[in-house]
Design a protein around this motif. Structure first.
Motif, PDB file in Angstrom:
ATOM      1  N   PHE A   1     -12.840  -2.404   6.091  1.00 37.20           N
ATOM      2  CA  PHE A   1     -11.650  -1.830   6.725  1.00 37.20           C
ATOM      3  C   PHE A   1     -10.914  -0.891   5.773  1.00 37.20           C
ATOM      4  CE2 PHE A   1     -12.031  -5.894   9.111  1.00 37.20           C
ATOM      5  CZ  PHE A   1     -12.327  -5.318  10.326  1.00 37.20           C
ATOM      6  N   TRP A   2      -9.777  -0.375   6.191  1.00 37.99           N
ATOM      7  CA  TRP A   2      -8.864   0.502   5.458  1.00 37.99           C
ATOM      8  C   TRP A   2      -9.481   1.893   5.298  1.00 37.99           C
ATOM      9  CZ3 TRP A   2      -5.679  -3.013   6.490  1.00 37.99           C
ATOM     10  CH2 TRP A   2      -5.889  -4.332   6.146  1.00 37.99           C
ATOM     11  N   ASP A   3      -9.346   2.458   4.110  1.00 34.51           N
ATOM     12  CA  ASP A   3      -9.806   3.818   3.852  1.00 34.51           C
ATOM     13  C   ASP A   3     -11.240   3.870   3.327  1.00 34.51           C
ATOM     14  OD1 ASP A   3      -7.293   4.772   4.515  1.00 34.51           O
ATOM     15  OD2 ASP A   3      -6.583   4.707   2.452  1.00 34.51           O
ATOM     16  N   ALA A   4     -11.887   2.734   3.227  1.00 34.31           N
ATOM     17  CA  ALA A   4     -13.203   2.684   2.585  1.00 34.31           C
ATOM     18  C   ALA A   4     -14.211   3.589   3.271  1.00 34.31           C
ATOM     19  CB  ALA A   4     -13.718   1.246   2.561  1.00 34.31           C
ATOM     20  N   GLY A   5     -14.214   3.635   4.581  1.00 31.59           N
ATOM     21  CA  GLY A   5     -15.164   4.483   5.301  1.00 31.59           C
ATOM     22  C   GLY A   5     -14.968   5.954   4.990  1.00 31.59           C
ATOM     23  N   GLU A   6     -13.713   6.357   4.919  1.00 35.64           N
ATOM     24  CA  GLU A   6     -13.425   7.754   4.579  1.00 35.64           C
ATOM     25  C   GLU A   6     -13.842   8.059   3.147  1.00 35.64           C
ATOM     26  OE1 GLU A   6      -9.705  10.879   4.319  1.00 35.64           O
ATOM     27  OE2 GLU A   6      -9.300   8.744   4.499  1.00 35.64           O
TER      28      GLU A   6
END
Length: 150
Positions: A34-39
């Motif tokens: 979750f959070w900004d990890a994918g970006e």
């Protein structure tokens, strides 16, 4: 063969590093969390700019780690591994910082070398297994490399 304090300090530091690395490696996120990890994972692997301020050093290091992915499905894992290695090295440098501070400023007698190494190991490993540090050590976020640089 008797080891002196400096040799024991180096060996103990690398043992603490190995414990942290092994622990984080076993619990690393295999894909995107979750959070900004994918970006961060997507922009790192393509050397793109993420949301402001962009974290350019993080993106470059992420691009380096993503080069070691065997196929595209492993890119997220490899960028997550950047946090694993950053966190393990943070623990190593914390151990050596603690031994330096204890040896120079608190415990100056050479008879207490085991106490110094033990206290630094306990302190470093306590931080290794703390919830907030461990959580950031196993996902693609800027906090682990930031802790290493600090």
């Amino acid at each position: 063969m008797k080891l002196n304090y400096n040799q024991l300090n180096k060996i103990a530091g690398w043992v603490v590093f190995a414990i942290a690395l092994f622990t984080y490696w076993l619990t690393v996120e295999p894909t995107v969390s979750f959070w900004d990890a994918g970006e961060y994972i997507a922009t790192s692997s393509g050397l793109q700019v993420g949301h402001p301020p962009g974290a350019p050093l993080y993106q470059m290091l992420g691009a380096f780690f993503s080069m070691f992915a065997l196929d595209k499905s492993q890119i997220a894992y490899m960028v997550n591994m950047m946090s694993v290695f950053s966190s393990a090295f943070t623990i190593l440098f914390m151990f050596w910082s603690l031994t330096l501070l204890l040896k120079r400023h608190i415990i100056k007698e050479s008879s207490n070398d085991v106490m110094i190494l033990g206290a630094a190991a306990i302190g470093s490993l306590a931080y290794t297994f703390s919830d907030s540090f461990w959580f950031n050590a196993v996902e693609a976020e800027v906090y682990a490399p930031a802790a290493l640089l600090m």
